[in-house]
Design a protein around this motif. Structure first.
Motif, PDB file in Angstrom:
ATOM      1  N   ARG A   8      -6.524  12.200   3.432  1.00 51.41           N
ATOM      2  CA  ARG A   8      -6.790  12.905   4.865  1.00 51.41           C
ATOM      3  C   ARG A   8      -6.846  11.928   5.891  1.00 51.41           C
ATOM      4  N   LEU A   9      -7.341  10.534   5.800  1.00 53.17           N
ATOM      5  CA  LEU A   9      -7.314   9.533   6.524  1.00 53.17           C
ATOM      6  C   LEU A   9      -5.690   9.343   6.730  1.00 53.17           C
ATOM      7  N   LEU A  10      -5.057   8.926   5.862  1.00 54.84           N
ATOM      8  CA  LEU A  10      -3.735   8.434   5.602  1.00 54.84           C
ATOM      9  C   LEU A  10      -2.942   9.456   6.441  1.00 54.84           C
ATOM     10  N   ASP A  11      -2.885  10.589   6.155  1.00 54.30           N
ATOM     11  CA  ASP A  11      -2.300  11.870   7.036  1.00 54.30           C
ATOM     12  C   ASP A  11      -2.493  11.469   8.551  1.00 54.30           C
ATOM     13  N   ALA A  12      -3.811  11.423   8.938  1.00 50.68           N
ATOM     14  CA  ALA A  12      -4.113  11.318  10.212  1.00 50.68           C
ATOM     15  C   ALA A  12      -3.578  10.231  10.938  1.00 50.68           C
ATOM     16  N   LEU A  13      -3.462   8.973  10.182  1.00 47.40           N
ATOM     17  CA  LEU A  13      -2.848   7.862  10.800  1.00 47.40           C
ATOM     18  C   LEU A  13      -1.676   7.940  11.086  1.00 47.40           C
ATOM     19  N   LEU A  14      -0.767   8.336  10.064  1.00 46.24           N
ATOM     20  CA  LEU A  14       0.718   8.608  10.035  1.00 46.24           C
ATOM     21  C   LEU A  14       0.989   9.702  11.023  1.00 46.24           C
ATOM     22  N   ASP A  15       0.000  10.698  11.276  1.00 45.49           N
ATOM     23  CA  ASP A  15       0.617  11.604  12.367  1.00 45.49           C
ATOM     24  C   ASP A  15       0.327  10.965  13.725  1.00 45.49           C
ATOM     25  N   THR A  16      -0.015   9.793  14.000  1.00 49.97           N
ATOM     26  CA  THR A  16      -0.049   8.995  15.264  1.00 49.97           C
ATOM     27  C   THR A  16       1.210   8.532  15.697  1.00 49.97           C
ATOM     28  N   GLY A  17       2.229   8.524  14.768  1.00 51.45           N
ATOM     29  CA  GLY A  17       3.472   8.105  15.079  1.00 51.45           C
ATOM     30  C   GLY A  17       3.530   6.366  15.011  1.00 51.45           C
ATOM     31  N   ARG A  18       2.503   5.733  14.737  1.00 57.26           N
ATOM     32  CA  ARG A  18       2.489   4.291  14.844  1.00 57.26           C
ATOM     33  C   ARG A  18       2.949   3.753  13.495  1.00 57.26           C
ATOM     34  N   PRO A  19       3.572   2.758  13.439  1.00 56.59           N
ATOM     35  CA  PRO A  19       3.837   2.056  11.922  1.00 56.59           C
ATOM     36  C   PRO A  19       2.571   1.877  11.135  1.00 56.59           C
ATOM     37  N   VAL A  20       2.449   2.316   9.953  1.00 65.01           N
ATOM     38  CA  VAL A  20       1.557   2.286   9.106  1.00 65.01           C
ATOM     39  C   VAL A  20       1.610   1.446   7.995  1.00 65.01           C
ATOM     40  N   VAL A  21       0.850   0.467   7.424  1.00 63.95           N
ATOM     41  CA  VAL A  21       1.137  -0.245   6.412  1.00 63.95           C
ATOM     42  C   VAL A  21      -0.065   0.001   5.481  1.00 63.95           C
ATOM     43  N   ALA A  22       0.247   0.480   4.291  1.00 65.65           N
ATOM     44  CA  ALA A  22      -0.784   0.923   3.553  1.00 65.65           C
ATOM     45  C   ALA A  22      -1.026  -0.092   2.476  1.00 65.65           C
ATOM     46  N   VAL A  23      -2.249  -0.676   2.127  1.00 68.96           N
ATOM     47  CA  VAL A  23      -2.863  -1.683   1.502  1.00 68.96           C
ATOM     48  C   VAL A  23      -3.601  -1.046   0.276  1.00 68.96           C
ATOM     49  N   LEU A  24      -3.388  -1.217  -0.891  1.00 73.99           N
ATOM     50  CA  LEU A  24      -4.129  -0.344  -2.024  1.00 73.99           C
ATOM     51  C   LEU A  24      -4.997  -1.768  -2.822  1.00 73.99           C
ATOM     52  N   LEU A  25      -6.244  -1.635  -2.689  1.00 67.10           N
ATOM     53  CA  LEU A  25      -7.087  -2.587  -3.365  1.00 67.10           C
ATOM     54  C   LEU A  25      -7.831  -1.526  -4.575  1.00 67.10           C
ATOM     55  N   SER A  26      -7.287  -1.592  -5.895  1.00 64.68           N
ATOM     56  CA  SER A  26      -7.492  -0.694  -6.766  1.00 64.68           C
ATOM     57  C   SER A  26      -7.453  -1.098  -7.981  1.00 64.68           C
ATOM     58  N   GLY A  27      -8.157  -0.328  -9.076  1.00 66.98           N
ATOM     59  CA  GLY A  27      -8.017  -0.594 -10.412  1.00 66.98           C
ATOM     60  C   GLY A  27      -7.004   0.220 -11.324  1.00 66.98           C
TER      61      GLY A  27
END
Length: 784
Positions: A539-558
């Motif tokens: 939901r956070l990612l959806d909201a950020l992309l809805d701004t229309g600004r370039p979004v870089v996703a960084v995943l720190l995961s297992g």
């Protein structure tokens, strides 16, 4: 647990100190061991087959499955060591201690053991060491999935040697690593501990780890033997539905290579049951294969409480004595982490004849041989005295940095990366300013430290926010978390989106927090039903992309997570699998451009969160077909990764080659850096077998090379491929090399094949065994 002596033991005598050949270091080890075994009572032999876990309790803070049910709060230490002791469990890794405190305590324990037993034999000390020595204040390296992303066995070997040096300095003898399980279902919580989904990558990188640890004098313990990672639905401890061919061709090769070529001296049985037979009771696996076919002469140790589980979980033993009998007969030499089955129950079973004394002698011989190799039977042995030992030295931190930097993988980039030095950046996400995003479940802070609230991390771990401020001091950088890793509160999502809306670019740091048995979103016992980002991160990612600004996703995961719903809207995607204490700088270095990314996916990233498991090692009908509506094609395939420079691949000189079924072929191509900055290309070599006696994977990795090139430079990568690498397990259970047509495919990933060389094997069909060639040799030559 002192055990009674039978009538035969009453006749055992102990000559004077001048008549003890087992103490003579000039004699062959077997002669020394023969002499010592002849002197031991049954109780003294059995005492060498179990461990004591000082400091472990039943308070519910489990670091092992069912620990609170298995560990008694009090035990009679002096009684337990009366007849000697085989092992000590995790004196450094159970609670926070400084090196000096741990060494002092260990020295006291060892001195008590030596003084108590008739023969003064010290215990063998083991610790966890997957992402570094799992003790407070030791260097925290990237997790194993990150090792796989480096495609750099040599660097992993150096890391393991550094880990081993620290362990050896404080008196530890055995490390419970590496994990050689091939990932089969990323929903499994322990995916982070695996090296990847391809057996060749797991085998070569894991064998390098073994060589490094063993070079430091530490006994490497291969785990989990075997099939553990293939449980149904990715559920920890779940039954494994696997035929003997898949076990032989996918799960076993990493163990075989690490034993034969790496020199590992111990193997840990897995918790798995395959076709109803638990590994701890599987004579075919632990004796027929491991001992008789592969010639292994080291020790087989139980995964924690694994022998008891034959009774309490698997239901194949009626009581603890029956569990001891099954495990000892199958080939399990040492019970870990505490004595339950191999104490009084085993002693009673030996006395009543239900367990042959010869089985005890077989196991104790293997244990004493290992102690002899480690010098624990030598006159004058003494534990290291407490002193100034640095478990996080600069050289180790530098290795951690190199591994982290080489593991960070750029999956997509529309040109937004590297970030401009003066950009306005919104850095958001639950892991943007959280060191936990760097740490796997076998790091001390997430394995033990989380049970000690307020305990400092023990090492310096800059977050992505800290590191990006250092990398881009002139950037206008603002931060908001937006949400937590696994919570349900969306209150702060709007504020994070507002921050992104007024920035030039938004970097959102998402992923996992590792833990054990439900205390994390990744880690042992933290399995998931689908590969969807935890909590409300989507939901956070959806909201950020809805701004229309370039979004870089960084995943720190297992584990890999499905990003198919957003990939066309994201400006860039960066993956880092729990990159350790230097991971923040590594990620920030890639974002800022100081580091040219060279990581490659050791496991495919799915497009959709469901439809699992899916991996690239599948026959044609395991891939997308017209007869199923489920498309398992990954969003980013195994081996994928981008760079900030560009490379061109010149085709091999030969397009067709013939070779005998017992021969080898040489194939080569030239790679050139066409860009303006130095970079690393990872050349991958795959084998395609179009017609075989059983269905085969469409392609599988059989070689790879990291090729580092300056701008404009070129390199010739030549692979020497033995025909043995085309071997597979045929219909009759034999591993065969057969004549026929093959393809060698050069690729930048399993989904990006650049060139193909056809190979025709001719000659008789051959059955191959443990002495077959397991790797392709690689040579790199600069080209003008």
């Amino acid at each position: 647990m002192s055990t009674h002596k039978d009538a035969a033991d009453a006749a055992v005598t102990d000559p004077g100190p001048d008549e003890q050949p087992w103490r003579d270091v000039t004699l062959p080890a077997e002669q020394r061991i023969d002499d010592l075994i002849a002197r031991l009572t049954t109780a003294e032999k059995i005492a060498q087959l179990y461990s004591v876990w000082p400091g472990a309790g039943s308070d519910g803070d489990d670091v092992a499955p069912y620990q609170q049910d298995m560990v008694e709060d009090g035990f009679d230490w002096q009684t337990l060591i009366t007849d000697g002791l085989g092992q000590l469990t995790r004196p450094f890794g159970t609670a926070p201690v400084t090196p000096a405190q741990g060494m002092a305590r260990l020295a006291g324990l060892q001195e008590a053991i030596v003084a108590s037993g008739r023969f003064g034999i010290p215990a063998l000390v083991h610790e966890e060491c997957l992402t570094g020595f799992t003790t407070h204040g030791a260097t925290i390296f990237p997790t194993a999935l990150a090792w796989g992303a480096t495609f750099d066995p040599a660097l992993v070997e150096r890391m393991a040697a550094a880990i081993g040096e620290g362990m050896r300095a404080v008196g530890v003898h055995q490390g419970l690593a590496p994990v050689l399980d091939v990932s089969r279902d990323a929903r499994w919580g322990r995916t982070e501990e695996t090296i990847g989904e391809d057996p060749y990558l797991v085998a070569t990188v894991g064998t390098a780890y073994v060589r490094g640890l063993e070079s430091a004098g530490i006994v490497a313990t291969l785990k989990h033997f075997a099939g553990y990672s293939a449980s149904r639905a990715g559920r920890n401890f779940g039954p494994v539905a696997m035929g003997p061919r898949e076990l032989s061709d996918v799960m076993l090769p990493p163990f075989e290579m690490a034993l034969r070529d790496g020199g590992a001296r111990s193997v840990m049985h897995s918790y798995a049951e395959i076709d109803g037979v638990p590994a701890a009771a599987d004579h075919r696996l632990l004796t027929d294969l491991l001992r008789d076919a592969w010639g292994f002469d080291g020790t087989v140790v139980a995964d924690y409480f694994g022998i008891t589980f034959l009774h309490s979980l698997h239901g194949v033993a009626g009581d603890l004595a029956a569990a001891a009998r099954l495990a000892l007969a199958a080939g399990v030499d040492v019970e870990l982490p505490i004595v339950r089955c191999y104490g009084r129950p085993l002693a009673d079973a030996v006395q009543d004849g239900s367990v042959p004394a010869a089985l005890v002698d077989r196991a104790v011989r293997r244990v004493l041989r290992q102690k002899c190799e480690l010098g624990l039977l030598d006159p004058g042995w003494a534990p290291p005295r407490p002193g100034a030992v640095d478990l996080d030295p600069p050289a180790a931190r530098d290795l951690a940095r190199q591994l982290a930097e080489q593991s960070v993988t750029l999956l997509a980039n529309d040109g937004v990366l590297p970030l401009p030095p003066t950009a306005s950046i919104a850095l958001v996400g639950p892991l943007a300013d959280d060191a936990d995003g760097m740490l796997g479940c076998y790091t001390f802070p997430r394995h033990v430290g989380l049970h000690h609230p307020g305990l400092p991390l023990g090492v310096t771990i800059p977050t992505v926010l800290d590191a990006l401020r250092t990398e881009l001091p002139k950037a206008a950088l603002e931060h908001a978390a937006g949400c937590t890793v696994d919570g349900t509160d969306t209150t702060d999502v709007a504020a994070a989106a507002a921050l992104a809306a007024r920035a030039d670019v938004c970097v959102v740091v998402l992923g996992d927090r590792a833990g054990l048995f439900g205390k994390g979103t990744s880690g042992e016992g933290c399995d998931v039903t689908e590969l969807r980002l935890p909590g409300v991160q989507e939901r956070l990612l959806d909201a950020l992309l809805d701004t229309g600004r370039p979004v870089v996703a960084v995943l720190l995961s297992g584990r890999p997570y499905a990003l198919g719903r957003w990939v066309d809207r994201l400006a860039a995607v960066v993956q880092a699998f729990f990159p350790g204490q230097e991971g923040g700088q590594a990620v920030a270095g890639v974002l800022a451009g100081r580091v040219n990314p060279s990581g490659r996916l050791p496991i495919g990233m799915p497009r959709h969160p469901g439809g699992q498991p899916a991996n690239y090692l599948a026959p044609p009908l395991g891939h997308a077909t017209e007869v199923s509506t489920v498309d398992p094609t990954p969003l980013f395939p195994f081996g994928h990764g981008l760079s900030y420079t560009s490379f061109s691949w010149e085709p091999p000189a030969e397009q067709e080659i013939t070779c005998l079924t017992d021969g080898e072929v040489r194939v080569a191509l030239t790679v050139r850096n066409d860009g303006a900055r130095a970079g690393v290309e990872v050349v991958q070599l795959y084998l395609h077998d179009p017609v075989a006696q059983v269905t085969r994977p469409v392609q599988r990795l059989i070689g790879y090379a990291r090729v580092a090139l300056e701008p404009g430079a070129a390199c010739r990568a030549e692979f020497t491929v033995p025909a043995d690498l085309s071997a597979y397990t045929g219909p009759d259970g034999r591993r065969i090399v057969e004549p026929g047509d093959l393809e060698l495919r050069f690729g930048a990933s399993s989904g990006d094949i650049r060139h193909t060389v056809r190979v025709r094997l001719h000659g008789p069909e051959r059955a191959v065994g443990h002495d077959r060639k397991l790797t392709s040799a690689v040579s790199l030559t600069d080209v003008p």
